[in-house]
Design an enzyme around this catalytic site. Structure first.
Site, short mmCIF file in Angstrom:
data_model
loop_
_atom_site.label_atom_id
_atom_site.label_comp_id
_atom_site.label_asym_id
_atom_site.label_seq_id
_atom_site.Cartn_x
_atom_site.Cartn_y
_atom_site.Cartn_z
N LYS A 144 125.17 -11.40 45.77
CA LYS A 144 125.76 -12.07 46.94
C LYS A 144 127.18 -12.45 46.61
CE LYS A 144 123.91 -13.69 50.75
NZ LYS A 144 122.99 -12.84 51.45
N1 GLU Z 1 123.36 -10.33 54.27
C1 GLU Z 1 122.12 -9.71 54.60
C2 GLU Z 1 120.96 -10.39 53.89
O1 GLU Z 1 121.05 -11.54 53.51
C3 GLU Z 1 122.16 -8.21 54.39
C4 GLU Z 1 122.44 -7.77 53.00
C5 GLU Z 1 122.67 -6.27 52.86
O2 GLU Z 1 122.50 -5.55 53.83
O3 GLU Z 1 123.01 -5.87 51.76
O4 GLU Z 1 119.90 -9.85 53.77
#
Ligand code: GLU
Length: 424
Positions: A117
């Protein structure tokens, strides 16, 4: 009103402690030793960068330094994967907890990725589009050594969108050659996937329908309350309404709207596109976000920030089912109380996994240089969600635990197995 420093501290504690506690429950079920526990708890790598940017406001120029983060938690099952958020409260504890959450999410829905993240502590609404573009490009320049199509693939998250992903793709490609698979959630014209934009919200609605089926209650005519009307909340609301449910209340950060017969979601989405907020939407009762959480309903869907269901708000909740559309919307203490009250909680790593599943298809599409059809995307995304839901449900019944503990138990077990097989 809580000041920003206090809010950051609260989010930091809530994320760190809740994530540790949820993981602990799985560790207890799986009977892991201290070395295994440490491996699962700690990040693989954490990078913090400073990004200077000249900001223009009221004919003034001012240099500001923003802080950006990328935390890579685990890549035993595949490249690091996870979103990038722009929010003033972003800080390392939160990003670390969310990176770990991505490891469990990708393992649970069985896609070949690890977890990561990132984020920048910034209020994007206070910047011009040009300033935001420069900030994004500078973040990519500084992070590029740890990114890669087979290394770490960012995606949208809170306050980031296809345009931001397009800048990431372009900036990375400048020094690494054409590489659409470096980021997912791109505009369709740049290798983005049909259906990626609505995938998270649509997946939330699909999982909600599965939960209703398991609880043996009809979704048609059911009263739905949704907190948060961004990309996830709005598309979840729209699809649930199409499925015949009645969305009686929705909200954004400025407050909520209530209509006992159901709010017209398509019109509300158009209204927000035009005005930027739900404030002033016609023919509905205005309510606060706290009042919204306390409305009697068949399902409550928190789709806003972390920790909105906490020790202060939990007692007001009047529903038997909560679907976690946001990441970590329930603190571990509130979660324990909800469990004691017999309220079913479908955890984030299952409920909102539609987004990252679609991201996986986009990455595959980019590597294959072959375009996927929208119907295929939806059908295959739902197949992944359905398998994961059935597995979690079966384990919860068998082990006599709640859905979250079963979900963690499954995904932690898969990650450990990958670590063991690889031998590191
Ligand atoms: N931000 C989204 C999540 O928390 C998608 C992450 C992604 O597609 O890599 O799942």
């Amino acid at each position: 009103m809580m000041d920003s420093a206090k809010m950051k501290e609260k989010i930091s504690c809530c994320c760190r402690d809740s994530q540790a506690e949820f993981l602990n429950r799985a560790i207890h079920q799986l009977d892991l030793n201290a070395a295994q526990q440490q491996l699962l708890l700690q990040s693989f790598r954490e990078v913090t960068v400073q990004i200077p940017l000249t900001i223009h406001s009221n004919n003034n120029e001012r240099l500001h330094t923003f802080t950006g983060y990328r935390v890579q938690h685990n890549h035993a099952r595949g490249p690091f994967k996870g979103g990038l958020r722009f929010h003033p409260d972003v800080q390392i504890d939160e990003v670390r907890a969310l990176a770990q959450l991505m490891t469990w999410k990708t393992a649970l829905v069985d896609i070949p990725f690890g977890g990561a993240k990132g984020g920048i502590a910034v209020d994007p609404s206070a910047l011009t589009s040009q300033e935001l573009e420069i900030l994004t490009r500078r973040f990519v320049q500084k992070m590029s050594p740890i990114l890669g199509v087979d290394e770490d693939i960012p995606a949208p998250d809170m306050n980031t969108n296809p345009q931001v992903m397009a800048w990431i793709f372009d900036e990375y490609s400048k020094s690494n050659g054409y590489a659409p698979g470096i980021v997912t959630g791109k505009p369709i014209e740049l290798g983005g996937l049909q259906g990626r934009l609505e995938a998270t919200g649509s997946g939330v609605a699909y999982v909600t329908a599965m939960a209703f089926k398991h609880l043996d209650i009809p979704l048609k005519g059911a009263n739905v309350v949704i907190q948060g009307f961004g990309n996830v909340g709005s598309y979840a609301a729209l699809r649930l309404q199409t499925m015949g449910a009645r969305v009686i209340a929705i909200s954004d950060k400025d407050g909520g709207l209530f209509h006992p017969q159901g709010v017209d979601i398509a019109t509300a989405i158009q209204f927000v596109e035009k005005t930027g907020s739900l404030k002033g939407f016609a023919d509905v009762e205005e309510i606060t976000n706290e009042e919204l959480l306390g409305l009697p309903c068949d399902v409550l869907i928190p789709a806003a920030l972390e920790g909105t269901i906490n020790c202060d708000t939990e007692a007001d909740i009047k529903t038997n089912l909560i679907i976690e559309a946001a990441n970590m919307p329930i603190t571990h203490m509130a979660d324990s109380k909800l469990r004691e009250r017999g309220i079913t909680v479908v955890p984030d790593i299952l409920a909102n996994a539609g987004g990252v599943i679609a991201s996986y298809f986009e990455w595959v599409q980019n590597i294959q240089r072959f375009k996927w059809e929208r119907a295929t995307v939806q059908e295959r995304m739902e197949a992944h969600l359905s398998h994961a839901y059935e597995d979690v449900h079966a384990l919860a019944e068998e082990a006599g635990v709640d859905l979250r503990t079963a979900a963690y138990q499954l995904s932690v077990g898969r990650v450990l197995r990958a670590i063991e097989l690889r031998g590191f």
